[in-house]
Write an enzyme that holds these catalytic residues in place. Structure first.
Site, PDB file in Angstrom:
ATOM      1  N   GLU A  53      46.311  40.890  43.409  1.00 34.56           N
ATOM      2  CA  GLU A  53      45.331  40.142  42.734  1.00 34.56           C
ATOM      3  C   GLU A  53      45.290  39.732  41.501  1.00 34.56           C
ATOM      4  O   GLU A  53      45.766  40.502  40.932  1.00 34.56           O
ATOM      5  CB  GLU A  53      43.587  40.971  43.218  1.00 34.56           C
ATOM      6  CG  GLU A  53      43.610  41.228  44.806  1.00 34.56           C
ATOM      7  CD  GLU A  53      42.672  42.240  44.577  1.00 34.56           C
ATOM      8  OE1 GLU A  53      42.000  43.175  44.151  1.00 34.56           O
ATOM      9  OE2 GLU A  53      42.439  43.606  45.684  1.00 34.56           O
ATOM     10  N   GLU A  83      32.781  37.322  43.294  1.00 29.87           N
ATOM     11  CA  GLU A  83      32.257  38.531  43.993  1.00 29.87           C
ATOM     12  C   GLU A  83      31.245  39.127  42.312  1.00 29.87           C
ATOM     13  O   GLU A  83      31.881  39.029  41.138  1.00 29.87           O
ATOM     14  CB  GLU A  83      33.461  39.236  44.185  1.00 29.87           C
ATOM     15  CG  GLU A  83      33.194  40.341  44.268  1.00 29.87           C
ATOM     16  CD  GLU A  83      33.708  41.351  44.730  1.00 29.87           C
ATOM     17  OE1 GLU A  83      33.887  43.000  45.568  1.00 29.87           O
ATOM     18  OE2 GLU A  83      35.339  40.820  44.721  1.00 29.87           O
TER      19      GLU A  83
END
Length: 451
Positions: free
Chosen positions: A255, A366
């Protein structure tokens, strides 16, 4: 619809204003990408459930505050000195002796550490080694052959950098560890049992994704903002996920992106970050360089340092371009920033499924909604504005690509977009000749339609 979520987390905000350093060149020439055609995708319930499952297992969970009892260490009030000894011993492991120290205007301390002494080389399989030479870049990847001159992080605004042969590492303080309140969990994501309830404390997403093929990397330009975060127990981020494995204990992820996380960093700046795990965030992996794993090779980018400038509503728009790809020769996963600037790599031995290839790639935003006030959080995603407001107002990802089996960058052919709380944060995808595959996303959180 009831969906799966993992609970408990935290994050943050802020916007740095400086002269433009990494500008989005296409948007200077094309002022109205909001007029691009929009692409909507019908998603089957099976795929939706599949992706929702992934969201809440592979989502970026900030370091959660837990008791030292969680680490089998019990600290009574009289044992405070013992607690500090544990913390200082841990800091000795991750804060390596610098040959130069740089004081950042935002309060960070950047240590210039010899590249072969960075935390990665504490790993048993890396001890005694040095960083690898650059790999072959993906074909059709037109990187500019020039040195990295832009200052896109606050610490480098003074034009003071780390010497060749060293890497800049953001120093971790006692306060950083104490905010997490757990030595062993500091710098890691802590996954709690999954439950079917998103009405209280959980992750919320707006993402684009591809799945169903073999992926050897991904690339995107990510619009950078300084979203407002309601409290220190929440966060807001925008990132890429490169994913393999099932959604049990063997999940592998790589990520990278930017995040606002008061708990992890102690402020509200958007910061460049990385993460990895090979066992669904249980024991392996960490943020940035807070454990042995990611090998940094660049002496001008500090992972975890604040980004500047950021975008402004109806003003200048700035983005960062990130590329993650698997080196066909050695199998390591490399990270590139901007126009051909290698940041470093994740060694292939860190992973199980990602030793081969990825099975899904996600891009998007997010947040964590802790509902601390009894209502939905007002933590913003992206710019804090809905996708329909378009360029200059809504946040975006553009030029979405994947790396195929032949080490070639190719456009996405089946991008799907999905928002799990569209009244709070939404997403709209599209494609055109300037931005390729793109989407706008984000939102304000709490509003009349999201009480």
């Amino acid at each position: 619809m009831a969906i799966l979520c993992c609970l408990d987390h935290r994050r943050r905000q802020h916007q740095c204003t400086q002269n433009q350093t990494f500008m989005l060149e296409e948007t200077r020439r094309y002022k109205n990408p909001s007029r691009m055609g929009s692409v909507c995708c019908n998603i089957s319930p099976i795929i939706s459930a599949f992706v929702f499952f992934l969201f809440f297992i592979s989502s970026v969970c900030p370091v959660r505050s837990v008791n030292f009892n969680d680490t089998n260490q019990s600290f009574r009030p009289g044992d405070e000195s013992k607690k500090l000894k544990f913390i200082r011993a841990h800091l000795m492991k991750i804060n390596k002796p610098p040959i130069k120290t740089i004081q950042s205007p935002d309060g960070d301390i950047i240590d210039c550490v010899l590249s072969h002494e960075q935390p990665a080389f504490d790993h048993p399989q890396l001890k005694g080694q040095k960083p690898l030479d650059p790999p072959d870049r993906p074909k059709e990847h037109l990187s500019r052959s020039r040195n990295f001159q832009e200052n896109f992080q606050i610490w480098s605004m003074s034009n003071e950098f780390c010497p060749e042969g060293t890497v800049p590492i953001r120093r971790t303080s006692e306060k950083d560890v104490l905010r997490a309140n757990s030595i062993r969990q500091f710098g890691k994501k802590l996954i709690r049992p999954v439950q079917r309830d998103t009405s209280s404390n959980g992750h919320e997403h707006a993402v684009g994704y591809v799945s169903g093929e073999e992926y050897y990397g991904a690339k995107a330009s990510i619009n950078v903002w300084g979203p407002t975060v309601e409290n220190q127990y929440e966060f807001s981020l925008s990132q890429m996920w490169v994913i393999a494995g099932s959604f049990g204990d063997d999940l592998n992820t790589i990520e990278a992106g930017w995040q606002v996380s008061p708990e992890l960093y102690g402020d509200n700046y958007p910061r460049f970050f990385t993460y990895w795990t090979s066992d669904a965030y249980q024991a392996t992996g960490c943020y940035n360089l807070l454990c042995s794993g990611f090998v940094q090779t660049n002496n001008r980018i500090a992972i975890g340092a604040a980004i500047s400038p950021t975008s402004s509503y109806n003003g200048g728009q700035f983005d960062i371009s990130l590329l993650v790809w698997k080196d066909p020769k050695h199998g390591n996963w490399w990270l590139e920033f901007g126009n051909g600037i290698l940041v470093g790599y994740w060694p292939s031995f860190l992973f199980t499924h990602l030793r081969d290839h990825a099975s899904m790639v996600q891009f998007g935003g997010e947040i964590v909604n802790s509902q601390s006030s009894g209502a939905h959080t007002s933590t913003q995603m992206g710019s804090g504005h809905f996708a329909g407001e378009g360029f200059g107002k809504a946040s975006y990802f553009r030029n979405l690509q994947i790396v195929d089996w032949d080490n070639s960058l190719i456009p996405l052919s089946n991008l799907r977009v999905l928002a799990d709380h569209p009244n709070c944060y939404d997403i709209q995808g599209g494609i055109n000749k300037v931005w390729g595959n793109y989407f706008y996303y984000g939102g304000p959180g709490k509003n009349p339609r999201c009480p």
